[in-house]
Design a protein around this motif. Structure first.
Motif, PDB file in Angstrom:
ATOM      1  N   SER A  82       0.831  -1.209   0.000  1.00 18.66           N
ATOM      2  CA  SER A  82       0.000   0.000   0.000  1.00 18.66           C
ATOM      3  C   SER A  82       0.860   1.251   0.000  1.00 18.66           C
ATOM      4  O   SER A  82       0.582   2.218  -0.722  1.00 18.66           O
ATOM      5  N   ALA A  83       1.915   1.247   0.795  1.00 10.30           N
ATOM      6  CA  ALA A  83       2.821   2.396   0.846  1.00 10.30           C
ATOM      7  C   ALA A  83       3.475   2.620  -0.510  1.00 10.30           C
ATOM      8  O   ALA A  83       3.599   3.762  -0.969  1.00 10.30           O
ATOM      9  N   GLU A  84       3.860   1.553  -1.168  1.00  8.77           N
ATOM     10  CA  GLU A  84       4.486   1.667  -2.484  1.00  8.77           C
ATOM     11  C   GLU A  84       3.505   2.208  -3.519  1.00  8.77           C
ATOM     12  O   GLU A  84       3.868   3.037  -4.365  1.00  8.77           O
ATOM     13  N   ILE A  85       2.248   1.781  -3.454  1.00 13.62           N
ATOM     14  CA  ILE A  85       1.229   2.274  -4.391  1.00 13.62           C
ATOM     15  C   ILE A  85       1.017   3.771  -4.207  1.00 13.62           C
ATOM     16  O   ILE A  85       0.964   4.525  -5.182  1.00 13.62           O
ATOM     17  N   ILE A  86       0.920   4.226  -2.972  1.00 13.27           N
ATOM     18  CA  ILE A  86       0.735   5.655  -2.711  1.00 13.27           C
ATOM     19  C   ILE A  86       1.945   6.444  -3.205  1.00 13.27           C
ATOM     20  O   ILE A  86       1.805   7.478  -3.856  1.00 13.27           O
ATOM     21  N   LYS A  87       3.133   5.930  -2.913  1.00 10.20           N
ATOM     22  CA  LYS A  87       4.359   6.606  -3.346  1.00 10.20           C
ATOM     23  C   LYS A  87       4.406   6.713  -4.875  1.00 10.20           C
ATOM     24  O   LYS A  87       4.726   7.779  -5.425  1.00 10.20           O
ATOM     25  N   LEU A  88       4.084   5.645  -5.566  1.00 12.54           N
ATOM     26  CA  LEU A  88       4.085   5.660  -7.033  1.00 12.54           C
ATOM     27  C   LEU A  88       3.052   6.636  -7.582  1.00 12.54           C
ATOM     28  O   LEU A  88       3.309   7.352  -8.556  1.00 12.54           O
ATOM     29  N   GLU A  89       1.895   6.684  -6.952  1.00 12.37           N
ATOM     30  CA  GLU A  89       0.829   7.587  -7.397  1.00 12.37           C
ATOM     31  C   GLU A  89       1.243   9.052  -7.226  1.00 12.37           C
ATOM     32  O   GLU A  89       1.052   9.869  -8.125  1.00 12.37           O
TER      33      GLU A  89
END
Length: 119
Positions: A82-89
């Protein structure tokens, strides 16, 4: 026509070379990711060229700052995916706004080159 195209190339080259000079990164986006320094130099240039466009993109950068702050505050609470998805977004949104800023600067510079071509 050939002369006008050469003039445009010269102006764009001067503009791009001025971006290579070491400058302080403006505080529009805090803690900029690596590789985005030219974006912040472009937003500084845009402020001088077109204040109205600068204000629009400054608001977008402010939203990105808020998202970065949220991410940094919450990343320890989130699972790694989830943290990686937010960071990528957030990084994706930053790249989009940076592209818009570079396009706005190019458009203004191109208009100025056209005005010079009319002389």
């Amino acid at each position: 026509m050939e002369r006008m195209n050469i003039l445009r190339v010269v102006i764009c080259a001067c503009f791009l070379m001025s971006g290579c000079a070491k400058k302080n990164i403006p505080d529009v986006v805090k803690n900029p990711p690596q590789g985005q320094v030219s974006c912040y130099q472009s937003i500084t240039t845009l402020k001088a060229l077109d204040e109205k466009s600068f204000d629009i993109y400054k608001k977008q950068f402010d939203k990105i700052n808020d998202l970065y702050a949220f991410y940094n505050k919450q990343k320890s609470q989130l699972d790694s995916e989830s943290a990686e998805i937010i960071k990528l977004e957030v990084n994706s949104k930053l790249m989009v706004v940076c592209s818009r800023v570079r396009n706005a600067v190019f458009t203004v510079m191109n208009q100025q080159a056209s005005e010079l071509g009319k002389l």
